[in-house]
Scaffold this motif. Structure first.
Motif, mmCIF file in Angstrom:
data_model
loop_
_atom_site.group_PDB
_atom_site.id
_atom_site.type_symbol
_atom_site.label_atom_id
_atom_site.label_comp_id
_atom_site.label_asym_id
_atom_site.label_seq_id
_atom_site.Cartn_x
_atom_site.Cartn_y
_atom_site.Cartn_z
ATOM 1 N N LEU A 1 0.845 -1.180 0.000
ATOM 2 C CA LEU A 1 0.000 0.000 0.000
ATOM 3 C C LEU A 1 0.886 1.237 0.000
ATOM 4 O O LEU A 1 1.925 1.265 0.674
ATOM 5 N N ILE A 2 0.466 2.247 -0.779
ATOM 6 C CA ILE A 2 1.124 3.554 -0.765
ATOM 7 C C ILE A 2 0.110 4.568 -0.264
ATOM 8 O O ILE A 2 -1.029 4.608 -0.738
ATOM 9 N N VAL A 3 0.515 5.380 0.704
ATOM 10 C CA VAL A 3 -0.325 6.466 1.218
ATOM 11 C C VAL A 3 0.377 7.776 0.897
ATOM 12 O O VAL A 3 1.495 8.021 1.358
ATOM 13 N N SER A 4 -0.265 8.613 0.095
ATOM 14 C CA SER A 4 0.309 9.893 -0.309
ATOM 15 C C SER A 4 -0.534 11.013 0.280
ATOM 16 O O SER A 4 -1.735 11.088 0.029
ATOM 17 N N VAL A 5 0.110 11.875 1.083
ATOM 18 C CA VAL A 5 -0.622 12.917 1.807
ATOM 19 C C VAL A 5 -0.454 14.253 1.089
ATOM 20 O O VAL A 5 0.667 14.659 0.759
ATOM 21 N N HIS A 6 -1.581 14.922 0.852
ATOM 22 C CA HIS A 6 -1.617 16.207 0.157
ATOM 23 C C HIS A 6 -2.516 17.171 0.935
ATOM 24 O O HIS A 6 -3.010 16.870 2.016
ATOM 25 N N ALA A 7 -2.753 18.325 0.370
ATOM 26 C CA ALA A 7 -3.691 19.338 0.863
ATOM 27 C C ALA A 7 -3.968 20.272 -0.327
ATOM 28 O O ALA A 7 -3.189 20.313 -1.285
ATOM 29 N N PRO A 8 -5.067 21.044 -0.346
ATOM 30 C CA PRO A 8 -5.983 21.347 0.758
ATOM 31 C C PRO A 8 -7.435 21.005 0.436
ATOM 32 O O PRO A 8 -8.338 21.724 0.873
ATOM 33 N N TYR A 9 -7.740 19.946 -0.289
ATOM 34 C CA TYR A 9 -9.103 19.734 -0.782
ATOM 35 C C TYR A 9 -10.019 19.013 0.191
ATOM 36 O O TYR A 9 -11.223 18.926 -0.040
ATOM 37 N N GLY A 10 -9.477 18.463 1.260
ATOM 38 C CA GLY A 10 -10.323 17.889 2.297
ATOM 39 C C GLY A 10 -11.112 16.673 1.877
ATOM 40 O O GLY A 10 -12.270 16.518 2.283
ATOM 41 N N VAL A 11 -10.495 15.791 1.070
ATOM 42 C CA VAL A 11 -11.166 14.572 0.630
ATOM 43 C C VAL A 11 -10.191 13.396 0.696
ATOM 44 O O VAL A 11 -9.005 13.558 0.983
ATOM 45 N N LEU A 12 -10.739 12.235 0.406
ATOM 46 C CA LEU A 12 -9.966 10.999 0.350
ATOM 47 C C LEU A 12 -10.097 10.440 -1.053
ATOM 48 O O LEU A 12 -11.200 10.314 -1.572
ATOM 49 N N ASP A 13 -8.965 10.118 -1.691
ATOM 50 C CA ASP A 13 -8.978 9.565 -3.043
ATOM 51 C C ASP A 13 -8.329 8.186 -3.006
ATOM 52 O O ASP A 13 -7.598 7.848 -2.059
ATOM 53 N N PHE A 14 -8.567 7.394 -4.036
ATOM 54 C CA PHE A 14 -8.041 6.030 -4.074
ATOM 55 C C PHE A 14 -7.870 5.583 -5.513
ATOM 56 O O PHE A 14 -8.719 5.853 -6.372
ATOM 57 N N ASP A 15 -6.757 4.908 -5.774
ATOM 58 C CA ASP A 15 -6.504 4.304 -7.082
ATOM 59 C C ASP A 15 -5.990 2.892 -6.870
ATOM 60 O O ASP A 15 -5.195 2.636 -5.963
ATOM 61 N N GLY A 16 -6.436 1.978 -7.750
ATOM 62 C CA GLY A 16 -5.887 0.632 -7.718
ATOM 63 C C GLY A 16 -6.870 -0.413 -7.271
ATOM 64 O O GLY A 16 -8.059 -0.143 -7.067
ATOM 65 N N PRO A 17 -6.355 -1.640 -7.111
ATOM 66 C CA PRO A 17 -7.218 -2.753 -6.700
ATOM 67 C C PRO A 17 -7.651 -2.610 -5.249
ATOM 68 O O PRO A 17 -7.163 -1.751 -4.536
ATOM 69 N N SER A 18 -8.549 -3.469 -4.829
ATOM 70 C CA SER A 18 -9.120 -3.516 -3.493
ATOM 71 C C SER A 18 -10.281 -2.528 -3.374
ATOM 72 O O SER A 18 -10.438 -1.606 -4.180
ATOM 73 N N VAL A 19 -11.097 -2.748 -2.373
ATOM 74 C CA VAL A 19 -12.199 -1.847 -2.051
ATOM 75 C C VAL A 19 -11.622 -0.655 -1.296
ATOM 76 O O VAL A 19 -10.936 -0.831 -0.289
ATOM 77 N N PRO A 20 -11.848 0.573 -1.742
ATOM 78 C CA PRO A 20 -11.224 1.726 -1.086
ATOM 79 C C PRO A 20 -11.811 1.969 0.295
ATOM 80 O O PRO A 20 -12.957 1.578 0.582
ATOM 81 N N PRO A 21 -11.055 2.635 1.163
ATOM 82 C CA PRO A 21 -11.638 3.042 2.441
ATOM 83 C C PRO A 21 -12.708 4.098 2.190
ATOM 84 O O PRO A 21 -12.549 4.977 1.344
ATOM 85 N N SER A 22 -13.795 4.022 2.918
ATOM 86 C CA SER A 22 -14.877 5.001 2.735
ATOM 87 C C SER A 22 -14.569 6.313 3.440
ATOM 88 O O SER A 22 -15.060 7.369 3.044
ATOM 89 N N ARG A 23 -13.729 6.240 4.481
ATOM 90 C CA ARG A 23 -13.370 7.455 5.212
ATOM 91 C C ARG A 23 -12.118 7.202 6.030
ATOM 92 O O ARG A 23 -11.792 6.072 6.390
ATOM 93 N N LEU A 24 -11.390 8.270 6.300
ATOM 94 C CA LEU A 24 -10.310 8.286 7.285
ATOM 95 C C LEU A 24 -10.575 9.510 8.156
ATOM 96 O O LEU A 24 -10.444 10.651 7.688
ATOM 97 N N GLY A 25 -10.933 9.279 9.399
ATOM 98 C CA GLY A 25 -11.310 10.408 10.236
ATOM 99 C C GLY A 25 -12.500 11.119 9.615
ATOM 100 O O GLY A 25 -13.520 10.514 9.283
#
Length: 266
Positions: free
Chosen positions: A167-191
């Motif tokens: 898994l790769i986790v890339s942290v950005h700002a400032p749009y206030g959302v969660l994005d996901f690319d690739g296989p697996s079911v994405p997380p629906s939320r983090l915090g």
């Protein structure tokens, strides 16, 4: 450590003590201007899962680097009930030249958006066209003259090849959302951040890692580039990430972990 004084003066909510406790390791990689790119491995014995966490790919998103420092501290004291051990590799600031520019800049010292510089399929055809037509030649989103033209993006590609993250986790700002690319079911939320998949871009890390290489990429967009969430929120995001990672990726991980290249502690 001189870099900790520099980082704590620049990055919000990172005091020198937090930086020192992170025990950053010199990756031996250097930015365009020769600044070190620091990393930290937090290993777990026999861990079948490996997660790469990246901040500061855009130099003016300082909160992303701060979150990574706080997560290094949390990784060093994992919950006792974590069902699947995880080995972590953290890179708090991939683009130190952009961060330490005055003012801080999204791009690196050669004016390249590192998150458009990865070798996605058809990069030569798509990256410049996208930059010209979709961004109207926005200098903040210049993809460079060719993929991996920058030492910072080459370094990150080496980390993916050597560490072999699940898994790769890339942290950005400032749009206030969660994005996901690739296989697996994405997380629906983090915090308090909810899933809002915004699409893929030529040369982006999500496109390269998640779509091309098949390694899930969680992209965190914090609400502010200059302020971090509250401590409790950062912890909740961490716990949500742990839960999703072990539930969704733990069962598919090999019971005999690969042997990625891990640097020795200083």
């Amino acid at each position: 450590m001189r870099s900790c004084k520099d980082y704590s003066a620049k990055i919000p909510n990172v005091k020198p003590a937090l930086c020192e406790a992170a025990q950053l390791q010199d990756s031996k990689a250097r930015s365009v201007l020769g600044r070190p790119i620091w990393s930290r491995d937090v290993q777990a014995q026999g861990a079948p899962l490996r997660v790469l966490v990246l901040g500061g790919i855009h130099g003016d998103e300082m909160s992303s680097s701060s979150l990574v420092f706080h997560w290094i501290a949390l990784a060093q004291t994992p919950p006792s009930d974590t069902p699947v051990p995880i080995s972590w590799r953290f890179i708090p600031t991939l683009n130190p030249d952009g961060m330490f520019a005055k003012p801080a800049r999204r791009v690196n010292a050669r004016g390249v958006d590192l998150n458009r510089n990865f070798p996605t399929p058809n990069w030569a055809r798509d990256a410049r066209h996208y930059w010209e037509e979709r961004t109207r030649r926005d200098p903040r989103r210049w993809p460079g003259t060719q993929p991996l033209s920058e030492p910072e993006s080459r370094f990150l590609l080496e980390q993916i090849d050597n560490f072999k993250p699940n898994l790769i986790v890339s942290v950005h700002a400032p749009y206030g959302v969660l994005d996901f690319d690739g296989p697996s079911v994405p997380p629906s939320r983090l915090g308090r951040l909810y899933l809002d998949q915004v699409g893929i871009f030529p040369g982006s890390l999500g496109n390269y890692g998640g779509i091309h290489k098949g390694v899930p990429v969680v992209t965190i967009e914090l609400p502010s580039a200059s302020r971090t969430p509250q401590e409790a929120e950062m912890r909740q995001m961490w716990m949500d990430l742990l839960r999703w990672t072990t539930e969704r990726l733990g069962s598919s991980a090999s019971t005999t972990p690969a042997s990625p290249d891990l640097p020795k502690s200083p």
